[in-house]
Design an enzyme around this catalytic site. Structure first.
Site, PDB file in Angstrom:
ATOM      1  N   SER A 122       3.771  -5.355  11.941  1.00 41.98           N
ATOM      2  CA  SER A 122       2.480  -5.099  12.910  1.00 41.98           C
ATOM      3  C   SER A 122       2.732  -4.956  14.183  1.00 41.98           C
ATOM      4  CB  SER A 122       1.838  -6.479  13.241  1.00 41.98           C
ATOM      5  OG  SER A 122       1.124  -6.604  11.838  1.00 41.98           O
ATOM      6  N   HIS A 143       3.097  -0.530   7.691  1.00 42.85           N
ATOM      7  CA  HIS A 143       2.545  -1.050   8.188  1.00 42.85           C
ATOM      8  C   HIS A 143       1.380  -0.345   7.162  1.00 42.85           C
ATOM      9  CE1 HIS A 143      -0.509  -2.953  11.160  1.00 42.85           C
ATOM     10  NE2 HIS A 143       0.267  -3.508  10.156  1.00 42.85           N
ATOM     11  N   GLU A 155       0.739   2.871   7.889  1.00 41.72           N
ATOM     12  CA  GLU A 155       1.609   3.396   8.847  1.00 41.72           C
ATOM     13  C   GLU A 155       2.952   3.389   8.436  1.00 41.72           C
ATOM     14  OE1 GLU A 155      -1.082   2.391  13.772  1.00 41.72           O
ATOM     15  OE2 GLU A 155       0.207   0.793  12.289  1.00 41.72           O
ATOM     16  N   ASN A 194      -2.562  -0.853  16.164  1.00 41.69           N
ATOM     17  CA  ASN A 194      -2.135  -2.502  16.250  1.00 41.69           C
ATOM     18  C   ASN A 194      -2.518  -2.301  18.162  1.00 41.69           C
ATOM     19  OD1 ASN A 194      -3.072  -4.514  14.437  1.00 41.69           O
ATOM     20  ND2 ASN A 194      -1.261  -4.512  13.902  1.00 41.69           N
TER      21      ASN A 194
HETATM   22  N1  CAA Z   1      -9.573  -4.657  -4.765  1.00 39.94           N
HETATM   23  C1  CAA Z   1     -10.246  -3.534  -4.723  1.00 39.94           C
HETATM   24  N2  CAA Z   1     -11.233  -3.486  -4.177  1.00 39.94           N
HETATM   25  C2  CAA Z   1     -12.034  -4.709  -4.040  1.00 39.94           C
HETATM   26  C3  CAA Z   1     -11.344  -5.559  -3.365  1.00 39.94           C
HETATM   27  C4  CAA Z   1     -10.098  -5.540  -4.526  1.00 39.94           C
HETATM   28  N3  CAA Z   1      -9.525  -6.828  -4.214  1.00 39.94           N
HETATM   29  N4  CAA Z   1     -12.330  -6.305  -2.518  1.00 39.94           N
HETATM   30  C5  CAA Z   1     -12.893  -5.590  -2.275  1.00 39.94           C
HETATM   31  N5  CAA Z   1     -12.926  -4.420  -2.653  1.00 39.94           N
HETATM   32  C6  CAA Z   1     -13.871  -3.766  -2.578  1.00 39.94           C
HETATM   33  C7  CAA Z   1     -15.247  -3.651  -2.930  1.00 39.94           C
HETATM   34  O1  CAA Z   1     -15.310  -2.996  -4.283  1.00 39.94           O
HETATM   35  C8  CAA Z   1     -16.292  -2.320  -1.834  1.00 39.94           C
HETATM   36  O2  CAA Z   1     -15.772  -1.275  -2.839  1.00 39.94           O
HETATM   37  P1  CAA Z   1     -17.000  -0.125  -2.198  1.00 39.94           P
HETATM   38  O3  CAA Z   1     -18.044  -0.080  -0.310  1.00 39.94           O
HETATM   39  O4  CAA Z   1     -17.448   0.778  -2.967  1.00 39.94           O
HETATM   40  O5  CAA Z   1     -18.223  -0.489  -2.666  1.00 39.94           O
HETATM   41  C9  CAA Z   1     -15.021  -2.440  -0.837  1.00 39.94           C
HETATM   42  O6  CAA Z   1     -14.242  -3.075  -1.089  1.00 39.94           O
HETATM   43  C10 CAA Z   1     -16.087  -3.991  -0.116  1.00 39.94           C
HETATM   44  O7  CAA Z   1     -15.668  -5.118  -0.787  1.00 39.94           O
HETATM   45  P2  CAA Z   1     -17.485  -6.299  -0.402  1.00 39.94           P
HETATM   46  O8  CAA Z   1     -18.451  -5.407  -0.519  1.00 39.94           O
HETATM   47  O9  CAA Z   1     -16.519  -6.960  -1.352  1.00 39.94           O
HETATM   48  O10 CAA Z   1     -17.172  -6.666   0.640  1.00 39.94           O
HETATM   49  P3  CAA Z   1     -17.112  -6.009   2.245  1.00 39.94           P
HETATM   50  O11 CAA Z   1     -18.278  -5.115   2.263  1.00 39.94           O
HETATM   51  O12 CAA Z   1     -18.291  -7.635   2.615  1.00 39.94           O
HETATM   52  O13 CAA Z   1     -15.933  -5.939   2.963  1.00 39.94           O
HETATM   53  C11 CAA Z   1     -13.865  -5.561   3.883  1.00 39.94           C
HETATM   54  C12 CAA Z   1     -14.882  -6.750   3.276  1.00 39.94           C
HETATM   55  C13 CAA Z   1     -13.487  -4.505   3.123  1.00 39.94           C
HETATM   56  C14 CAA Z   1     -13.432  -6.756   4.249  1.00 39.94           C
HETATM   57  C15 CAA Z   1     -14.888  -4.956   4.749  1.00 39.94           C
HETATM   58  O14 CAA Z   1     -15.303  -6.055   5.987  1.00 39.94           O
HETATM   59  C16 CAA Z   1     -13.982  -4.249   6.099  1.00 39.94           C
HETATM   60  O15 CAA Z   1     -13.310  -3.579   5.679  1.00 39.94           O
HETATM   61  N6  CAA Z   1     -14.016  -5.232   7.342  1.00 39.94           N
HETATM   62  C17 CAA Z   1     -13.053  -4.311   8.073  1.00 39.94           C
HETATM   63  C18 CAA Z   1     -11.128  -4.734   7.693  1.00 39.94           C
HETATM   64  C19 CAA Z   1      -9.887  -4.641   8.400  1.00 39.94           C
HETATM   65  O16 CAA Z   1     -10.985  -4.019   9.620  1.00 39.94           O
HETATM   66  N7  CAA Z   1      -9.124  -4.618   8.464  1.00 39.94           N
HETATM   67  C20 CAA Z   1      -7.774  -4.320   8.768  1.00 39.94           C
HETATM   68  C21 CAA Z   1      -7.449  -5.283  10.133  1.00 39.94           C
HETATM   69  S1  CAA Z   1      -5.935  -5.118  10.591  1.00 39.94           S
HETATM   70  C22 CAA Z   1      -4.738  -4.667   9.674  1.00 39.94           C
HETATM   71  O17 CAA Z   1      -4.944  -5.083   8.677  1.00 39.94           O
HETATM   72  C23 CAA Z   1      -3.132  -4.728  10.684  1.00 39.94           C
HETATM   73  C24 CAA Z   1      -2.458  -5.867  10.966  1.00 39.94           C
HETATM   74  O18 CAA Z   1      -1.276  -5.888  11.446  1.00 39.94           O
HETATM   75  C25 CAA Z   1      -3.856  -6.979  11.800  1.00 39.94           C
END
Ligand code: CAA
Length: 289
Positions: A122, A143, A155, A194
């Protein structure tokens, strides 16, 4: 005509590595996941199996495709099993020494000199990892975002040594084979996302630390007031507080800006083993699964 990437390796089967492996296997690719030992390799397999099951439960994947994807994956405790790979994606802990050691080893093990070595870092400079190999022109950053099966962005980060054709080949692979969307970034700590996200998460931690607002109110504020899918402290818990701290350290080391400095509360929580969702407690409490 760019060389076909048909055999993929993933080093590290944690949160990110397991997600990357799952996405590759779901795309029909022959994928080998390497963990530190056989026990960790079994845990990585469990992680992927659990996520595939979640995809089935959510109606994103049929059961036969989930079983096929799992069967397509090989889990190993030995880097030597990556010798015939055309692309290896390293996704181990966010630590420059650990990653450098793996790149030096992969460079000797991966036989095809044209094979590409990528890092899911990251924030650690891609150049530093490239220089640990004899093929810095074939090393780049790739990434992914957590949860990898859900978030569409990757990325691509090129160092001063990465050849443009290598980046183009990987971009084609990510878009065509994995179905993800690419943004390109220069080799600066934090890349695009990030560099913007971490100061925001750190500001939220400082807000909770000072008693300005409770963690729940900080999160509700951004979820309900700005339509973010999750508030910053829930997101920090999802990423892992150790990872957030490690990224903040890298950003601070690179830019020496106070906004990147990890707040004391974050450091204490990491020392206490309160790492967020993966340890069951961070700014919030979580069930084991
Ligand atoms: N495989 C495929 N699809 C899946 C899945 C899986 N294992 N698990 C969940 N999904 C899908 C669901 O079917 C749902 O799809 P639809 O909206 O089309 O119905 C969607 O993903 C959302 O899932 P949920 O409804 O179960 O869960 P939620 O609504 O509570 O969302 C979340 C959970 C996806 C984590 C959402 O809260 C989110 O996007 N949060 C932000 C995450 C984020 O910002 N991540 C970036 C972090 S930074 C990073 O990673 C980089 C770094 O270097 C630190």
């Amino acid at each position: 005509m760019s060389p076909r990437i048909d055999k993929v390796g993933v080093v590290g089967g944690g949160l990110m590595g397991a997600g990357i492996a799952e996405v590759c296997a779901r795309a029909g690719l022959d994928t080998v996941v390497c963990e530190a030992d056989a026990v960790a390799a079994r845990a990585a397999r469990e992680r992927v199996a659990l996520s595939l099951e979640r995809a089935v439960q959510r109606g994103k994947l049929d059961r036969i495709s989930a079983e096929d994807a799992l069967n397509r994956l090989v889990f190993t405790g030995s880097l030597d099993d990556l010798a015939d790979r055309r692309l290896v994606i390293e996704a181990v802990v966010e630590n420059a020494d650990a990653k450098t050691e793996i790149f030096a080893a992969l460079d000797k093990i991966v036989e095809d000199p044209e094979a590409i070595l990528a890092t899911n870092t990251s924030s650690i400079p891609v150049m530093r990892l490239g220089m640990a190999t004899q093929r810095a022109d074939h090393v780049l950053g790739l990434h992914f975002f957590n949860p990898v099966p859900v978030l569409p962005l990757v990325e691509i980060v090129t160092s001063l040594h990465t050849t443009p054709q290598v980046a183009d080949t990987v971009q084609e692979f990510v878009t065509r084979a994995l179905g993800k969307t690419v943004v390109r970034s220069q080799d600066r700590a934090g890349f695009v996302v990030n560099a913007l996200l971490i100061p925001y998460l750190l500001a939220a931690i400082r807000m909770a630390e000072s008693g300005f607002a409770t963690p729940t109110d900080v999160d509700s504020g951004m979820e309900l007031g700005c339509a973010h899918p999750m508030g910053p402290l829930k997101l920090a818990d999802l990423i892992g507080l150790d990872t957030v701290a490690a990224i903040a350290e890298s950003l601070y080391e690179e830019f020496k800006e106070p906004l990147y400095a990890p707040p004391p509360l974050l450091q204490r929580m990491v020392e206490a083993g309160l790492l967020g969702r993966k340890s069951g407690r961070g700014f919030h409490h979580y069930d084991p699964h």
